[in-house]
Structure formats: C-alpha cells, structure tokens
Design a protein around this motif. Structure first.
Motif, PDB file in Angstrom:
ATOM      1  N   LYS A 109       1.116  -0.874   0.027  1.00  0.00           N
ATOM      2  CA  LYS A 109       0.270   0.536  -0.202  1.00  0.00           C
ATOM      3  C   LYS A 109       1.047   1.020  -0.182  1.00  0.00           C
ATOM      4  O   LYS A 109       0.366   2.315  -0.506  1.00  0.00           O
ATOM      5  N   ARG A 110       1.750   1.644   0.572  1.00  0.00           N
ATOM      6  CA  ARG A 110       2.774   2.373   0.814  1.00  0.00           C
ATOM      7  C   ARG A 110       3.909   2.328  -0.064  1.00  0.00           C
ATOM      8  O   ARG A 110       3.937   4.132  -0.770  1.00  0.00           O
ATOM      9  N   LEU A 111       3.694   1.863  -1.058  1.00  0.00           N
ATOM     10  CA  LEU A 111       4.933   1.833  -2.314  1.00  0.00           C
ATOM     11  C   LEU A 111       3.759   2.277  -3.522  1.00  0.00           C
ATOM     12  O   LEU A 111       4.217   3.165  -4.167  1.00  0.00           O
ATOM     13  N   VAL A 112       2.545   1.894  -3.526  1.00  0.00           N
ATOM     14  CA  VAL A 112       1.452   2.423  -4.502  1.00  0.00           C
ATOM     15  C   VAL A 112       1.380   3.926  -4.415  1.00  0.00           C
ATOM     16  O   VAL A 112       1.534   4.947  -4.878  1.00  0.00           O
ATOM     17  N   GLN A 113       1.225   4.343  -3.015  1.00  0.00           N
ATOM     18  CA  GLN A 113       0.837   5.794  -2.504  1.00  0.00           C
ATOM     19  C   GLN A 113       1.631   6.541  -2.902  1.00  0.00           C
ATOM     20  O   GLN A 113       1.735   7.927  -2.919  1.00  0.00           O
ATOM     21  N   VAL A 114       2.889   5.954  -2.915  1.00  0.00           N
ATOM     22  CA  VAL A 114       4.214   6.924  -3.581  1.00  0.00           C
ATOM     23  C   VAL A 114       4.193   7.071  -4.531  1.00  0.00           C
ATOM     24  O   VAL A 114       4.596   8.719  -5.049  1.00  0.00           O
ATOM     25  N   LYS A 115       4.052   6.323  -4.904  1.00  0.00           N
ATOM     26  CA  LYS A 115       3.946   6.762  -6.968  1.00  0.00           C
ATOM     27  C   LYS A 115       2.574   7.367  -7.057  1.00  0.00           C
ATOM     28  O   LYS A 115       3.006   8.138  -8.425  1.00  0.00           O
ATOM     29  N   ASN A 116       1.630   7.425  -5.874  1.00  0.00           N
ATOM     30  CA  ASN A 116       0.638   8.448  -6.572  1.00  0.00           C
ATOM     31  C   ASN A 116       0.057   9.545  -6.073  1.00  0.00           C
ATOM     32  O   ASN A 116      -0.023  10.726  -6.954  1.00  0.00           O
ATOM     33  N   GLU A 117       1.006   9.389  -5.024  1.00  0.00           N
ATOM     34  CA  GLU A 117       0.650  11.006  -4.423  1.00  0.00           C
ATOM     35  C   GLU A 117       2.127  12.029  -4.432  1.00  0.00           C
ATOM     36  O   GLU A 117       2.065  13.236  -3.282  1.00  0.00           O
ATOM     37  N   THR A 118       2.979  11.496  -4.910  1.00  0.00           N
ATOM     38  CA  THR A 118       4.533  12.387  -4.901  1.00  0.00           C
ATOM     39  C   THR A 118       4.780  12.367  -6.221  1.00  0.00           C
ATOM     40  O   THR A 118       4.657  12.001  -7.225  1.00  0.00           O
ATOM     41  N   ALA A 119       5.953  13.433  -6.012  1.00  0.00           N
ATOM     42  CA  ALA A 119       6.077  13.878  -7.914  1.00  0.00           C
ATOM     43  C   ALA A 119       7.635  13.488  -7.555  1.00  0.00           C
ATOM     44  O   ALA A 119       8.521  14.513  -7.316  1.00  0.00           O
ATOM     45  N   MET A 120       7.812  12.488  -7.807  1.00  0.00           N
ATOM     46  CA  MET A 120       8.701  12.151  -7.257  1.00  0.00           C
ATOM     47  C   MET A 120       9.879  11.530  -8.548  1.00  0.00           C
ATOM     48  O   MET A 120       9.548  11.578  -9.103  1.00  0.00           O
ATOM     49  N   LEU A 121      10.912  12.069  -8.041  1.00  0.00           N
ATOM     50  CA  LEU A 121      11.989  12.329  -9.246  1.00  0.00           C
ATOM     51  C   LEU A 121      13.436  12.219  -8.246  1.00  0.00           C
ATOM     52  O   LEU A 121      13.480  12.071  -7.196  1.00  0.00           O
ATOM     53  N   THR A 122      14.383  11.603  -8.969  1.00  0.00           N
ATOM     54  CA  THR A 122      15.489  11.462  -8.289  1.00  0.00           C
ATOM     55  C   THR A 122      16.841  11.440  -9.507  1.00  0.00           C
ATOM     56  O   THR A 122      16.955  11.661 -10.630  1.00  0.00           O
ATOM     57  N   THR A 123      17.815  11.849  -8.842  1.00  0.00           N
ATOM     58  CA  THR A 123      18.876  12.737  -9.145  1.00  0.00           C
ATOM     59  C   THR A 123      20.015  11.264  -8.605  1.00  0.00           C
ATOM     60  O   THR A 123      20.164  11.291  -7.995  1.00  0.00           O
ATOM     61  N   PHE A 124      21.870  11.276  -9.451  1.00  0.00           N
ATOM     62  CA  PHE A 124      22.437  10.524  -9.194  1.00  0.00           C
ATOM     63  C   PHE A 124      24.141  11.299  -9.255  1.00  0.00           C
ATOM     64  O   PHE A 124      23.943  12.182  -9.675  1.00  0.00           O
ATOM     65  N   ASN A 125      25.084  10.428  -8.647  1.00  0.00           N
ATOM     66  CA  ASN A 125      25.951  10.775  -8.932  1.00  0.00           C
ATOM     67  C   ASN A 125      27.074   9.852  -8.529  1.00  0.00           C
ATOM     68  O   ASN A 125      26.605   8.688  -7.715  1.00  0.00           O
ATOM     69  N   GLU A 126      28.263   9.854  -8.556  1.00  0.00           N
ATOM     70  CA  GLU A 126      28.751   8.680  -7.957  1.00  0.00           C
ATOM     71  C   GLU A 126      30.226   9.483  -7.697  1.00  0.00           C
ATOM     72  O   GLU A 126      30.415  10.593  -7.092  1.00  0.00           O
ATOM     73  N   VAL A 127      30.497   8.527  -6.971  1.00  0.00           N
ATOM     74  CA  VAL A 127      31.323   8.395  -4.968  1.00  0.00           C
ATOM     75  C   VAL A 127      32.950   7.863  -5.560  1.00  0.00           C
ATOM     76  O   VAL A 127      33.213   6.390  -5.535  1.00  0.00           O
ATOM     77  N   ASP A 128      34.001   8.685  -5.607  1.00  0.00           N
ATOM     78  CA  ASP A 128      35.353   7.374  -5.186  1.00  0.00           C
ATOM     79  C   ASP A 128      35.245   7.183  -4.019  1.00  0.00           C
ATOM     80  O   ASP A 128      36.053   8.078  -2.496  1.00  0.00           O
TER      81      ASP A 128
END
Length: 420
Positions: free
Chosen positions: A195-214
């Motif tokens: 339920k919580r996973l579906v709630q996140v997809k439906n109720e948030t404007a989720m975006l992901t940003t990436f980077n790399e670490v040495d």
C-alpha cells in the motif's frame, strides 16, 4: 483456574493482526513467560507470551487474521508443569506420568479415538493434521481413512497423472517435472508495504538524481584503522555508518531535504532521525536511528549492530520504526549497481547506496582505476527543488571522498582553519 490470553495491541491505530505462527500445539504444557506465538501487524511483529504455567488450548489457527484484544488461547493453570523436562533416554517419573495422563484425559474424550488417530498416523505418515482438525476428528470418532474416502473419488485422470509422474522420475525432481503452483497468504507487513509503495507513486512528484563517489579515501581509512577500531569497540566499522553521518551533516546544510508535507503546511523538524532499510526474514523493515547528527561514528555503528540483530530475530518494535525524517537504503549488499529508491512516506527524500566496483576514472588528466559507487537521491519535487537535491548529494559525495570533513559538520576543514 483457566486464563484467557488475549492478542496484544501493536499500536493505537491498529485494529487487526495476524497470528503468524504458533510455537506450541494445543494441549502442550507451557511455562510462564514462554513465547507461544508470533503476532504480525502491518508495522511490527510481537510475541504472545504465557502469563502463567499450565496446559494451553489454542483457539485461533496460524495464518488467521483476528482483532486486537480477542482471545487467542486459554491456559489451564490447574495443570501442574514439571520444572525441568526429563532426559530423552530417561524414563518418566511417577509425577510426570500423572501429569501426562491428566493432560491426555483433558483432551481425549475416550481411548478409542486416540487409538484410531495413532493408527491413522502409521497408515498416512505424510498427511499432516492441524491440532483443531485432530480434536474434531477425535470428538466425532472419525478415522482418517473414512475422512479421505469421503472427500473425493479417483478418476482415470488421476491414474494418468500418477503414471506421468512415475515416468518423469521417482521423486519428480527431474527438470520440468514439477509444475505445481504454490499459494501462500501475504503477511500483514507485506500488505502494508504494498500500500505504501503504491501511495508513493500516486501521491508524490518523485524524481531521482544521481552521482558517483570515489571510495578510495574511505576504504583506505577503514583498512588502516579497522583492527584498532575492533580492538577498542569490539565490532567493525561499516560503510553505512559513514554515509549516515555524511547524510546527517548534509541535511543540516539542506534542511528542506529533511522536511515533509502535511496538508498545506511544511514540517521542518529540528532533529535528524534517519530510517535505515533492513531486510529481515519477515520482509523489509525500516527502523530509525535517532539524532544521528549528534552521534559519533562508533555510536552510529553500535546502533546499526543492535538494529541488525533485532531485524534478524523479527523483534523490532513499532516505536523503533516510527518518526524518521529521512531514509537510507543500501542495495549494494545485493549487488545492485544503480536504482531509483522509493520515498518512505511521509518523508520527502531517500538516499540509495549501491555496490562498489573498480572503474577507470580521470584523475588530474590521467586514467586511474578507482573503487567507485553510484549514489541516488529520490525526492518529492513538490517540496525539494533541484538546487537542494543536487547540492545535498554533492555534499554527501564530498564528505565521503574526504572523511575528515565529517568532523567539521561537513564543512571544508581547510576553510575552517583559515576562518573562511
């Protein structure tokens, strides 16, 4: 005196729980404070313990969903329980024999059904019978042969299926021979997670940003001082502790990443409690480490050690999984190279660690092989802008690549020294 043992409540908002598994059978003799069953809710797992010693009568089968404070079993405190079980090769004492006989008389209405049940066990050793079903069979004097005969008739299709099974292999273990479909109940924890996973997809404007670490500096630091650290504290220092400390420092520099939406308002906690995703035998759990920004690395690692032990035992309480302001997850332990972690509501952001691989990178105009890790930050874009999200991840990267900056709250130690 017969005592009713009621289903405990995991929290005020939970009305129903599931009796996941019984550790005893109906008719067993149990001792005070003995664990009787695991009670599973959508947030935590609790133990049902015996308030007194005596003989138990189970009223709810495993896998059944029941209401909080309903009666799960009864314990007859008038039945004496021996203080210590006899050795396997030793004969029963007279007192124990009397207790066994009394317990048997209380469960079996007569000696005939008991004899029939024992004969059925010999004839059908592979057929398992639940305690409640066996009690009903004994009460009605029904033998297993009669019950099986009344269920169905064998058809030519059954014979053909058996012949095919024989041809495929004596145990049906050859490739492609087993086409059975196993069906099992979804646990309360898994239901709530879905339920919580579906709630996140439906109720948030989720975006992901990436980077790399040495990871070179951090891994060299751990390698250099690991033995001395273990000698002093009794346990190793892990990578997650450094990331937790770096995230806590970065959250202070970017407080909006530590905030959350409540209706038309923005809640900005004055503390940093980081949830850590942990895989347990019962599924994914997210216990919280409180005030991470105020803890030292050894203190954070100790919290992690204790949390991992509770997760393995399935003993993390509801309070220990409530109130986090930010979440860290580590897919790298399973070999994940890159992922987009899902936000843990009502929080607004989550950082994801991944596996470390040697990759060629450009260092001062030259190609070198360095241990590199991709990191990801998923965030609710309704609250967190790109400047904060990217800046947060860059600060985490900078602190991990220069671990000494963790001592100065994530700020550049050289600049602090110069008063800049």
């Amino acid at each position: 005196m017969v005592i009713d043992v009621k289903v405990p409540t995991p929290g005020e908002s939970i009305a129903e729980v599931e009796v996941a598994v019984w550790h005893v059978s109906s008719g067993d003799l149990v001792r005070k404070n003995q664990e009787l069953a695991d009670i599973e809710s959508d947030k935590a797992t609790l133990s049902l313990t015996a308030p007194e010693s005596g003989k138990i009568e189970i009223l709810v089968e495993a896998g059944t969903t029941v209401k909080v404070n309903s009666i799960a079993c009864r314990i007859d405190g008038s039945v004496a329980v021996p203080e210590q079980s006899p050795a396997p090769d030793a004969g029963l004492t007279a007192a124990n024999t009397n207790v066994e006989a009394k317990a048997t008389e209380d469960v079996k209405p007569s000696s005939e059904p008991e004899k029939a049940t024992d004969e059925s066990k010999v004839k059908h050793p592979d057929i398992k019978v639940t305690p409640l079903a066996r009690e009903k069979m004994d009460a009605e004097n029904i033998q297993m042969d009669e019950l099986l005969a009344g269920l169905r008739k064998l058809t030519s299709k059954d014979v053909d299926a058996y012949l095919e099974w024989q041809k495929s292999g004596t145990n049906g273990d050859s490739a492609g021979s087993n086409r059975e479909m196993n069906r099992s109940r979804m646990s309360q924890l898994r239901k709530q997670l879905s339920k919580r996973l579906v709630q996140v997809k439906n109720e948030t404007a989720m975006l992901t940003t990436f980077n790399e670490v040495d990871m070179s500096a951090l891994m060299n630091l751990r390698r250099k001082y690991q033995d001395e650290f273990v000698k002093k504290y009794g346990f190793k220092i892990g990578l997650i502790s450094f990331f937790l400390k770096a995230a806590a420092n970065a959250l202070k520099l970017h407080p909006m990443v530590n905030s959350m939406i409540d209706g038309d308002e923005i809640l900005s906690p004055g503390y940093i409690d980081i949830s850590v995703a942990v895989q347990s035998p019962k599924g994914l759990m997210v216990p919280v480490i409180r005030n991470v920004d105020k803890l030292s690395l050894p203190q954070i690692e100790l919290e992690m050690q204790q949390m991992a032990e509770k997760a393995k035992a399935g003993k993390i309480s509801l309070e220990e999984m409530t109130g986090g302001t930010f979440t860290l997850t580590n897919g790298g332990v399973f070999g994940s190279m890159l992922s987009t972690p899902l936000i843990n509501p009502p929080q607004s952001a989550i950082i994801g660690m991944h596996n470390i691989t040697d990759r060629p990178v450009a260092i001062n105009g030259k190609v070198e092989i360095r241990p590199m890790m991709y990191v990801a930050l998923s965030y609710d874009h309704r609250l967190i802008d790109g400047k904060d999200s990217v800046g947060f991840l860059l600060d985490v990267k900078r602190m991990i690549e220069n671990p000494a900056s963790l001592l100065s709250g994530g700020k550049n130690p050289d600049k602090l020294l110069l008063g800049l």
